[in-house]
Design an enzyme around this catalytic site. Structure first.
Site, mmCIF file in Angstrom:
data_model
loop_
_atom_site.group_PDB
_atom_site.id
_atom_site.type_symbol
_atom_site.label_atom_id
_atom_site.label_comp_id
_atom_site.label_asym_id
_atom_site.label_seq_id
_atom_site.Cartn_x
_atom_site.Cartn_y
_atom_site.Cartn_z
ATOM 1 N N MET A 81 -1.431 18.466 -97.441
ATOM 2 C CA MET A 81 -1.013 18.095 -98.796
ATOM 3 C C MET A 81 0.257 18.844 -99.184
ATOM 4 S SD MET A 81 -4.854 17.878 -100.486
ATOM 5 C CE MET A 81 -4.479 17.178 -102.080
ATOM 6 N N ASN A 165 3.809 28.837 -103.995
ATOM 7 C CA ASN A 165 3.297 29.700 -102.933
ATOM 8 C C ASN A 165 4.380 30.684 -102.490
ATOM 9 O OD1 ASN A 165 1.098 30.186 -101.025
ATOM 10 N ND2 ASN A 165 2.537 29.503 -99.463
ATOM 11 N N GLU A 166 4.029 31.976 -102.498
ATOM 12 C CA GLU A 166 4.848 33.003 -101.835
ATOM 13 C C GLU A 166 6.293 33.107 -102.336
ATOM 14 O OE1 GLU A 166 4.444 32.400 -97.574
ATOM 15 O OE2 GLU A 166 2.290 32.108 -97.763
ATOM 16 N N ASN A 218 0.021 31.586 -105.710
ATOM 17 C CA ASN A 218 -0.626 32.054 -104.479
ATOM 18 C C ASN A 218 0.349 32.896 -103.665
ATOM 19 O OD1 ASN A 218 -2.952 31.909 -102.657
ATOM 20 N ND2 ASN A 218 -1.626 30.720 -101.302
ATOM 21 N N HIS A 254 -4.445 37.777 -95.635
ATOM 22 C CA HIS A 254 -4.288 37.726 -94.170
ATOM 23 C C HIS A 254 -4.204 39.179 -93.699
ATOM 24 C CE1 HIS A 254 -3.768 33.404 -93.939
ATOM 25 N NE2 HIS A 254 -2.809 33.435 -94.839
ATOM 26 N N GLU A 282 -6.989 32.815 -98.510
ATOM 27 C CA GLU A 282 -6.664 32.484 -97.115
ATOM 28 C C GLU A 282 -7.174 33.561 -96.145
ATOM 29 O OE1 GLU A 282 -2.561 31.408 -96.545
ATOM 30 O OE2 GLU A 282 -2.411 30.385 -98.464
ATOM 31 N N ASP A 284 -8.375 35.890 -93.415
ATOM 32 C CA ASP A 284 -8.695 36.022 -92.003
ATOM 33 C C ASP A 284 -8.438 37.487 -91.633
ATOM 34 O OD1 ASP A 284 -5.913 33.792 -91.286
ATOM 35 O OD2 ASP A 284 -5.821 35.921 -91.842
ATOM 36 N N TRP A 330 -9.145 31.025 -93.984
ATOM 37 C CA TRP A 330 -8.102 30.082 -93.566
ATOM 38 C C TRP A 330 -8.509 29.414 -92.259
ATOM 39 C CZ3 TRP A 330 -5.246 27.966 -96.905
ATOM 40 C CH2 TRP A 330 -4.142 27.173 -96.527
HETATM 41 O O1 G3I Z 1 -1.403 18.287 -86.260
HETATM 42 C C1 G3I Z 1 -0.031 18.090 -85.898
HETATM 43 C C2 G3I Z 1 0.062 17.508 -84.499
HETATM 44 O O2 G3I Z 1 -0.499 16.203 -84.494
HETATM 45 C C3 G3I Z 1 1.521 17.465 -84.070
HETATM 46 O O3 G3I Z 1 1.606 16.994 -82.741
HETATM 47 C C4 G3I Z 1 2.104 18.880 -84.193
HETATM 48 C C5 G3I Z 1 3.562 18.926 -83.783
HETATM 49 O O4 G3I Z 1 4.340 18.324 -84.795
HETATM 50 O O5 G3I Z 1 2.025 19.325 -85.561
HETATM 51 C C6 G3I Z 1 0.668 19.434 -85.955
HETATM 52 O O6 G3I Z 1 0.658 19.847 -87.309
HETATM 53 C C7 G3I Z 1 0.965 21.234 -87.474
HETATM 54 C C8 G3I Z 1 -0.183 21.850 -88.289
HETATM 55 O O7 G3I Z 1 0.107 23.205 -88.636
HETATM 56 C C9 G3I Z 1 -1.498 21.794 -87.540
HETATM 57 O O8 G3I Z 1 -1.410 22.618 -86.426
HETATM 58 C C10 G3I Z 1 2.268 21.341 -88.245
HETATM 59 O O9 G3I Z 1 3.328 20.906 -87.423
HETATM 60 C C11 G3I Z 1 2.493 22.785 -88.638
HETATM 61 O O10 G3I Z 1 3.639 22.892 -89.494
HETATM 62 C C12 G3I Z 1 1.291 23.304 -89.428
HETATM 63 O O11 G3I Z 1 1.509 24.675 -89.706
HETATM 64 C C13 G3I Z 1 0.779 25.172 -90.843
HETATM 65 C C14 G3I Z 1 1.734 26.048 -91.649
HETATM 66 O O12 G3I Z 1 1.042 26.647 -92.754
HETATM 67 C C15 G3I Z 1 2.898 25.234 -92.202
HETATM 68 O O13 G3I Z 1 2.390 24.205 -93.014
HETATM 69 C C16 G3I Z 1 -0.417 25.975 -90.352
HETATM 70 O O14 G3I Z 1 -1.371 25.100 -89.775
HETATM 71 C C17 G3I Z 1 -1.066 26.667 -91.549
HETATM 72 O O15 G3I Z 1 -2.096 27.526 -91.092
HETATM 73 C C18 G3I Z 1 -0.034 27.495 -92.312
HETATM 74 O O16 G3I Z 1 -0.707 27.997 -93.437
HETATM 75 C C19 G3I Z 1 0.044 28.915 -94.269
HETATM 76 C C20 G3I Z 1 -0.307 28.613 -95.716
HETATM 77 O O17 G3I Z 1 0.034 27.278 -96.019
HETATM 78 C C21 G3I Z 1 0.395 29.589 -96.646
HETATM 79 N N1 G3I Z 1 0.048 30.980 -96.289
HETATM 80 C C22 G3I Z 1 0.342 31.317 -94.884
HETATM 81 C C23 G3I Z 1 -0.386 30.355 -93.948
HETATM 82 C C24 G3I Z 1 -0.135 30.714 -92.508
HETATM 83 O O18 G3I Z 1 1.219 30.537 -92.201
#
Ligand code: G3I
Length: 371
Positions: A81, A165-166, A218, A254, A282, A284, A330
């Site tokens: 989202m 956020n942040e 956040n 975190h 979040e 962990d 998280w």
């Molecule tokens: O699921 C897709 C996959 O289908 C695709 O092949 C791949 C390559 O494009 O991307 C995958 O999605 C990724 C997703 O994580 C799931 O792994 C996104 O590219 C990647 O940008 C996403 O990163 C997330 C990141 O925020 C940026 O949105 C992390 O999961 C998520 O844990 C991280 O969470 C943040 C919080 O929002 C804010 N606080 C810190 C925290 C950790 O960085």
């Protein structure tokens, strides 16, 4: 209800059934596990217990689904989202993943926490925003359109939002503005183009779109104390004093097994003193903060369990019941943690192992949340 949503819910219902069977089998004491614990974290905690989740796990992994349904009564959108997913092109909105999450939450009577409307991290921004060329009015328009678009779409389905956020720098407690050195991630495209009061306006736009949603600021690092904590407290206190519609503050937490426990308690206490809702948003707990390449999985599990218990006990001790928005991890399984990839190391920071079995960390958290 459109066919697609009916189809999604039907598939989810089938997976729920399968998940239930798996969950019974998994927790039937197999692999030396404690006897089946049909009572999840949500049933023993006096406040909401949540996890960040993604649609893929809920749709394709019976263990992921079963654990979510057994343990949690709150869920946060891990990444689906965020700006880059929701508005991949200017004015073109993609709500499908978020729609699945809010439908799932509604179907299972789980609180939905939206994350997030505004964040500076390029990983969560689409290319068109990162390369946008326009005057301040054009920037304000794209900013407002995104916030109002998403918050309006989910009006009545999302209980709360991480609106911004942040926004505070780690080193000096200032608002992120320009990168200290090109591309170092200390900057914020939003502050650069919208001025320092973009944060207040983000909350106003979100509130105008969904007056009933609870709105959070956040951030991470409150447990460090010092300038980071003082600036976050000053920011949210200032917004509240101005009558900006802020409801709460997220303390991401975190942390690791080496984190100073006094800092955790002081951070929670300082946030509670604002009178706002406090969400451990979040959580962990890394067992390998020093990137030891030779670390063995089981080495620090007892310390990790003790830290999960401490966080929960400190939350109950320092945040009054009326201000407890809950504790959210998280994700919940080591298999889905962001940390190993983000830091390029072996790590197991969550309460469930990669096979979705309960770790000592789970029982530490369970013990800590109990009144
Ligand atoms: O699921 C897709 C996959 O289908 C695709 O092949 C791949 C390559 O494009 O991307 C995958 O999605 C990724 C997703 O994580 C799931 O792994 C996104 O590219 C990647 O940008 C996403 O990163 C997330 C990141 O925020 C940026 O949105 C992390 O999961 C998520 O844990 C991280 O969470 C943040 C919080 O929002 C804010 N606080 C810190 C925290 C950790 O960085």
């Amino acid at each position: 209800m459109p066919f697609k949503r009916v189809y999604q819910i039907s598939c989810s219902a089938i997976l729920v059934l399968v998940a239930g069977l798996y969950a019974c089998k998994k927790n039937s004491g197999g692999q030396g596990l404690p006897p089946a614990q049909s009572v999840g974290l949500k049933s023993v905690a006096p406040f909401p217990m949540g996890a960040a989740v993604g649609t893929s796990g809920l749709q394709n992994n019976a263990y992921y689904l079963g654990t979510m349904l057994t343990e949690y009564n709150s869920m946060t959108s891990d990444y689906e989202m965020k700006f880059n997913i929701v508005e991949p092109e200017q004015g073109v909105f993609n709500y499908a993943p978020g729609d699945y999450l809010v439908s799932f939450a509604a179907q299972h009577h789980i609180r939905m926490h939206g994350h997030n409307l505004i964040w500076h991290d390029p990983a969560a921004l689409p290319a068109w925003v990162l390369s946008f060329q326009g005057d301040s009015l054009a920037w304000e328009n794209l900013f407002m359109t995104h916030i109002e678009g998403e918050a309006t779409h989910y009006k009545g389905e999302v209980a709360s939002w991480d609106v911004v956020n942040e926004a505070i720098r780690d080193d000096n407690g200032q608002l992120r503005n320009q990168d200290s050195t090109p591309g170092d991630g200390t900057g914020s495209i939003w502050r650069q183009h919208l001025g320092p009061d973009y944060i207040a306006r983000a909350f106003q736009y979100a509130h105008a779109a969904d007056p009933n949603a609870l709105l959070f600021y956040n951030d991470y690092g409150q447990e460090w104390g010092g300038l980071k904590l003082d600036s976050i407290v000053a920011l949210v206190t200032g917004l509240k004093k101005r009558g900006i519609p802020i409801s709460g503050v997220g303390m991401q937490m975190h942390i690791s097994i080496l984190t100073d426990t006094a800092g955790i308690s002081a951070g929670l206490k300082a946030l509670a003193a604002t009178g706002l809702l406090v969400h451990v948003s979040e959580l962990d707990i890394s067992v390998n903060p020093n990137n030891n390449p030779n670390i063995a999985y089981a080495t620090y599990l007892p310390q990790q369990a003790a830290m999960y218990q401490f966080v929960a006990e400190s939350y109950r001790a320092n945040v009054p019941p009326a201000q407890r928005y809950g504790i959210t991890t998280w994700e919940f399984s080591d298999a889905d943690s962001w940390i190993p990839a983000a830091f390029g190391r072996k790590d197991w920071p969550l309460p469930f192992d990669s096979l979705y079995h309960k770790k000592p960390a789970y029982f530490g958290l369970q013990k800590g949340v109990k009144d």
